[in-house]
Design a protein around this motif. Sequence first.
Motif, PDB file in Angstrom:
ATOM      1  N   VAL A 233       0.875  -1.175   0.000  1.00  0.00           N
ATOM      2  CA  VAL A 233       0.000   0.000   0.000  1.00  0.00           C
ATOM      3  C   VAL A 233       0.910   1.221   0.000  1.00  0.00           C
ATOM      4  O   VAL A 233       1.814   1.325   0.824  1.00  0.00           O
ATOM      5  CB  VAL A 233      -0.907   0.004   1.250  1.00  0.00           C
ATOM      6  CG1 VAL A 233      -1.661   1.325   1.368  1.00  0.00           C
ATOM      7  CG2 VAL A 233      -1.879  -1.172   1.198  1.00  0.00           C
TER       8      VAL A 233
ATOM      9  N   THR B 239      -1.301  11.931  -2.316  1.00  0.00           N
ATOM     10  CA  THR B 239      -2.289  10.960  -2.825  1.00  0.00           C
ATOM     11  C   THR B 239      -2.904  10.172  -1.678  1.00  0.00           C
ATOM     12  O   THR B 239      -2.350  10.078  -0.589  1.00  0.00           O
ATOM     13  CB  THR B 239      -1.674   9.918  -3.782  1.00  0.00           C
ATOM     14  OG1 THR B 239      -0.904   8.978  -3.012  1.00  0.00           O
ATOM     15  CG2 THR B 239      -0.817  10.552  -4.852  1.00  0.00           C
TER      16      THR B 239
ATOM     17  N   PRO C  61      -3.832   6.495  -0.116  1.00  0.00           N
ATOM     18  CA  PRO C  61      -3.021   5.264  -0.167  1.00  0.00           C
ATOM     19  C   PRO C  61      -3.601   4.266  -1.164  1.00  0.00           C
ATOM     20  O   PRO C  61      -3.955   3.147  -0.816  1.00  0.00           O
ATOM     21  CB  PRO C  61      -3.083   4.739   1.278  1.00  0.00           C
ATOM     22  CG  PRO C  61      -4.270   5.378   1.880  1.00  0.00           C
ATOM     23  CD  PRO C  61      -4.568   6.635   1.155  1.00  0.00           C
TER      24      PRO C  61
ATOM     25  N   ASN D  55       5.326   6.842   0.854  1.00  0.00           N
ATOM     26  CA  ASN D  55       4.872   6.166   2.078  1.00  0.00           C
ATOM     27  C   ASN D  55       4.500   4.743   1.689  1.00  0.00           C
ATOM     28  O   ASN D  55       3.656   4.546   0.813  1.00  0.00           O
ATOM     29  CB  ASN D  55       3.664   6.881   2.659  1.00  0.00           C
ATOM     30  CG  ASN D  55       4.007   8.306   3.055  1.00  0.00           C
ATOM     31  OD1 ASN D  55       4.463   8.558   4.159  1.00  0.00           O
ATOM     32  ND2 ASN D  55       3.834   9.230   2.125  1.00  0.00           N
TER      33      ASN D  55
ATOM     34  N   SER E  55       3.684   0.654   2.924  1.00  0.00           N
ATOM     35  CA  SER E  55       3.432  -0.384   3.921  1.00  0.00           C
ATOM     36  C   SER E  55       3.053  -1.654   3.186  1.00  0.00           C
ATOM     37  O   SER E  55       2.761  -1.631   1.992  1.00  0.00           O
ATOM     38  CB  SER E  55       2.310   0.038   4.874  1.00  0.00           C
ATOM     39  OG  SER E  55       1.084   0.119   4.175  1.00  0.00           O
TER      40      SER E  55
ATOM     41  N   LYS F 181       3.260   2.192   8.114  1.00  0.00           N
ATOM     42  CA  LYS F 181       3.917   2.787   6.941  1.00  0.00           C
ATOM     43  C   LYS F 181       5.293   3.338   7.268  1.00  0.00           C
ATOM     44  O   LYS F 181       5.569   3.770   8.390  1.00  0.00           O
ATOM     45  CB  LYS F 181       3.037   3.876   6.354  1.00  0.00           C
ATOM     46  CG  LYS F 181       3.078   5.210   7.076  1.00  0.00           C
ATOM     47  CD  LYS F 181       2.345   6.269   6.253  1.00  0.00           C
ATOM     48  CE  LYS F 181       1.827   7.381   7.119  1.00  0.00           C
ATOM     49  NZ  LYS F 181       2.445   8.584   7.261  1.00  0.00           N
TER      50      LYS F 181
HETATM   51  P1  ADP Z   1       1.437  11.670   8.142  1.00  0.00           P
HETATM   52  O1  ADP Z   1       0.547  12.285   9.127  1.00  0.00           O
HETATM   53  O2  ADP Z   1       2.384  10.672   8.701  1.00  0.00           O
HETATM   54  O3  ADP Z   1       2.077  12.642   7.219  1.00  0.00           O
HETATM   55  P2  ADP Z   1      -0.701  11.200   6.314  1.00  0.00           P
HETATM   56  O4  ADP Z   1      -1.950  10.576   6.784  1.00  0.00           O
HETATM   57  O5  ADP Z   1      -0.668  12.676   6.078  1.00  0.00           O
HETATM   58  O6  ADP Z   1       0.474  10.758   7.245  1.00  0.00           O
HETATM   59  O7  ADP Z   1      -0.323  10.496   4.958  1.00  0.00           O
HETATM   60  C1  ADP Z   1       0.811  10.778   4.273  1.00  0.00           C
HETATM   61  C2  ADP Z   1       0.869   9.891   3.041  1.00  0.00           C
HETATM   62  O8  ADP Z   1       0.959   8.532   3.432  1.00  0.00           O
HETATM   63  C3  ADP Z   1      -0.358   9.963   2.158  1.00  0.00           C
HETATM   64  O9  ADP Z   1       0.050   9.944   0.810  1.00  0.00           O
HETATM   65  C4  ADP Z   1      -1.136   8.712   2.494  1.00  0.00           C
HETATM   66  O10 ADP Z   1      -1.872   8.234   1.386  1.00  0.00           O
HETATM   67  C5  ADP Z   1      -0.032   7.744   2.824  1.00  0.00           C
HETATM   68  N1  ADP Z   1      -0.416   6.705   3.770  1.00  0.00           N
HETATM   69  C6  ADP Z   1      -1.167   6.812   4.877  1.00  0.00           C
HETATM   70  N2  ADP Z   1      -1.253   5.635   5.506  1.00  0.00           N
HETATM   71  C7  ADP Z   1      -0.520   4.740   4.801  1.00  0.00           C
HETATM   72  C8  ADP Z   1      -0.205   3.363   4.946  1.00  0.00           C
HETATM   73  N3  ADP Z   1      -0.622   2.647   5.966  1.00  0.00           N
HETATM   74  N4  ADP Z   1       0.581   2.794   4.021  1.00  0.00           N
HETATM   75  C9  ADP Z   1       1.045   3.498   2.991  1.00  0.00           C
HETATM   76  N5  ADP Z   1       0.796   4.797   2.796  1.00  0.00           N
HETATM   77  C10 ADP Z   1       0.017   5.417   3.693  1.00  0.00           C
END
Ligand code: ADP
Length: 487
Positions: A13, A163, A165, A204, A206, A218
Amino acid sequence: MIEEELLAKYEAVIGLEVHAQMLTKTKAYSNDINAYGARPNTNVSVVTLGHPGTLPKMNKKTIEYAIKLGLALNCKIANHQYFARKNYFYPDLPKGYQITQDTTPICTNGHISVTLKDGTEKYIGITRIHMEEDAGKSIHDVDVYDTLVDLNRAGTPLLEIVTEPDIRSAEEAYAYLTEIRQLVRYLDICDGNMEEGSLRCDANISVRLKGAEKFGTKVEVKNMNSIRNVHRAIEHEIERQILALENGETLFQETRNFDALSGTTSAMRSKEAANDYRYFPEPDLQPLFVSEDQIQAVKSEMPVLPKALLKKYTSELGLSSYDANILISAKSFANYFEELITHTKNYKSAANWMIGDIRSYMNAKGIEIEEFSLTPKKIAALIALIDAGKISNTIASQRLFPELLNNLEVSPEELAIKNNWIQDSDEGSIKAIISEVIEQHSAEAERYKNGEKQLLGFFMGQLMKASKGQADPKAANKLMRETLDKL
Ligand code: ADP
Ligand code: MG
């Protein structure tokens, strides 16, 4: 490399955060020049340095650019926005904070559909796009002992595109970034140069067992300076996480650094050590109101986007999607083609010239289409000569095209005449030569009459010789066959 079986057990993801440096003349909140490659610390005013008593002022262009991108990515544009201060200490952040948008990003809820290698369309949600300013640059590899700081970049305007996820593989991430880069270039809001850092991507990543509903933990990977390296970093990170989980390890949220040399990632900082940015509304900038009229004004000036061109080329002009994709790959290349097809209706031939001879020439010379010296009008004239049967394809491509590049003042027709390349497709004169050739080779003519049809080649050879290569082979071939068959 890990086994296919193991890979197949898991699903990746991925969410991407892209920073695009805007191509504005001046910085986001000051009049400092926004230019890459200037002498260090020359475009730095007291506003950029955040000296007491100075005030930032919004650069209007950045709002227009943000709306442009938001519209292109099918986002909702927010009418009411304010700016936020994100506080942290960094040697290249002289103010001690970054002006950004926290809770009221200018664009939200967008989406893009990208085409994968196998032709399938992948839908990717755009969570948000917000405006912010860049920090300066710390340079670690110029001086042996010291880190140098260049503040020219401090305060340059950025768009951050986040974007959902929704991405599931390195290939999808690659396709997404390729389209985003193409898009910002078409919109003329960012030069899309990842090597120079004007387009940057954090990934990001995971993994979770296939079928699992909950996302895994992640990891954010930074410092990939090309789309190719984003691909490599993701592939590596997916494998690393799967192996760790299979080993019974627990993954924790952290930021990792990508090393292009080894193609691996290494820990930079964990979430626990992450900054608390103490966001609060930026007191020095007024809240921003974007009216519907403003949004409409940007909409009405949107350039044609690559997706629309692709559709036009395949469904209206009847080109293959392979050809169309090459034509739209760069805006300037597509622009050339657009002009070319105002001068010729032979779209297939126009596409072939651009994808074939012109592109090969550009590659060989290492130039862009802007530096290509033949005008679209001239290429159209060349195509017209071929279509009129006045020169053969081979002569056009091998002789006339290179010769035109050496004689920019002369038209294709003049040059073809001067070099005796005009072929004769006049029926009368070809027929006269045919009669002559048949008369001189009556024995062969007799054999042809008795069924040795393969002698057509022999007669064509004689005809081309007699016409000194000037006869239009297509017309001549047809006439020769007709004449021989009537014997
Ligand atoms: P943060 O608060 O750590 O910056 P966000 O929720 O703002 O996290 O998300 C940052 C990016 O990470 C976004 O592009 C989101 O789609 C992606 N993202 C969020 N959760 C996951 C996950 N579990 N695995 C992969 N990508 C993720
Ligand atoms: Mg975030």
